[in-house]
Design an enzyme around this catalytic site. Sequence first.
Site, PDB file in Angstrom:
ATOM      1  N   ASP A   9       0.834  -1.205   0.000  1.00  9.74           N
ATOM      2  CA  ASP A   9       0.000   0.000   0.000  1.00  9.74           C
ATOM      3  C   ASP A   9       0.866   1.252   0.000  1.00  9.74           C
ATOM      4  OD1 ASP A   9      -2.245   1.605  -0.008  1.00  9.74           O
ATOM      5  OD2 ASP A   9      -2.380   1.651   2.177  1.00  9.74           O
ATOM      6  N   GLU A  44       1.092  -3.024  -5.173  1.00 13.67           N
ATOM      7  CA  GLU A  44       0.551  -1.685  -4.909  1.00 13.67           C
ATOM      8  C   GLU A  44       1.672  -0.722  -4.518  1.00 13.67           C
ATOM      9  OE1 GLU A  44      -3.525   0.327  -3.152  1.00 13.67           O
ATOM     10  OE2 GLU A  44      -2.965  -1.678  -2.450  1.00 13.67           O
ATOM     11  N   TYR A 128      -1.220  -8.463  -8.716  1.00 12.94           N
ATOM     12  CA  TYR A 128      -2.098  -7.616  -7.915  1.00 12.94           C
ATOM     13  C   TYR A 128      -3.441  -7.594  -8.634  1.00 12.94           C
ATOM     14  CZ  TYR A 128      -3.983  -3.403  -5.673  1.00 12.94           C
ATOM     15  OH  TYR A 128      -4.780  -2.508  -5.001  1.00 12.94           O
ATOM     16  N   ASP A 167      -1.610 -10.321  -3.970  1.00 15.07           N
ATOM     17  CA  ASP A 167      -2.923  -9.931  -3.460  1.00 15.07           C
ATOM     18  C   ASP A 167      -3.949 -10.319  -4.518  1.00 15.07           C
ATOM     19  OD1 ASP A 167      -5.224  -8.710  -2.628  1.00 15.07           O
ATOM     20  OD2 ASP A 167      -4.400  -6.676  -2.565  1.00 15.07           O
ATOM     21  N   ASN A 169      -7.141 -10.489  -3.945  1.00 17.81           N
ATOM     22  CA  ASN A 169      -8.380  -9.741  -3.677  1.00 17.81           C
ATOM     23  C   ASN A 169      -9.616 -10.632  -3.634  1.00 17.81           C
ATOM     24  OD1 ASN A 169      -8.450  -6.950  -2.993  1.00 17.81           O
ATOM     25  ND2 ASN A 169      -7.445  -6.474  -4.940  1.00 17.81           N
ATOM     26  N   ASP A 265      -4.004  -2.895   7.384  1.00 21.20           N
ATOM     27  CA  ASP A 265      -3.976  -3.200   5.965  1.00 21.20           C
ATOM     28  C   ASP A 265      -3.389  -4.599   5.788  1.00 21.20           C
ATOM     29  OD1 ASP A 265      -4.819  -1.988   3.420  1.00 21.20           O
ATOM     30  OD2 ASP A 265      -2.745  -2.239   2.833  1.00 21.20           O
TER      31      ASP A 265
END
Length: 275
Positions: A9, A44, A128, A167, A169, A265
């Site tokens: 992040d 990210e 990602y 990630d 998601n 996070d």
Amino acid sequence: MKFISWNIDSLNAALTSDSNRAIMTRDVIKTIIDENPDIIAIQETKIPQTGLNKKHKAKLEEFFPAYDYVHVTSREGARKSYAGCMTLYKKDLKCMESFPEIDAPDTMDLEGRIVTLEFEDFYFNQVYTPNAGNELKRLNLRQIWDEKFAQYLSTLDKNKPVISAGDFNVAHREIDLAHPDNNHFSAGFTDEERQGFTNLLAKGFIDTFRYVNGDVKDKYTWWAQRVKTSKINNSGWRIDYFLVSERIKDKIKRSDMIDSGDRQDHTPIVLEIEI
């Protein structure tokens, strides 16, 4: 070999800012370095489209002196300073890098979401995966992405074994998040996204965490920043994964989370495998 993956992040902020969050991020970087991984996958990054500047490069050398790295950023046509991935690897490792486009919809191929390194005996891929977004506005596009990415990994797997990290998601199963009953229509836990992940595994890949740890509960990789008590209460989601080709599953030695302290996070994940 040891691999670590982390949605940071904003690597950009970690390298350029002195905010409290950036300092916490750098503390996690120190924890990662103490693990002495062979390869580090960072998602990210939010590096500008203009690329790494002198300060970025100096800080990377300071934090990661034993590593070379490759990275991809968002490009013209996509949001600026958005998404982005970087893979760092020990300087004695030899590999060829690629930044695949998978014929993804909308601007997804322009957002810097995939890096693949080819080694002599395997591929290392990091991804990602796009979020379905607020009000699931990107869910239909996400479903196409899932199909295209599964096809891409399957193509790699025909040549040599694959390790894929990142990630993704999606919380695949109800035990992969603290409150499944409240989230069946939330981005990351829709039936469509979960089925997309099931379809990916069906192409010959293993969720290494579940393979090693079975149906253990209350182990997560992400806690919402906007909910101050989410990590304290362990109200999390497991949306970050190491996947490997099924034919190398018996080489897996460890697949787990790395403690990121009070920082909310994502937390880093680690894979150890004899390869």
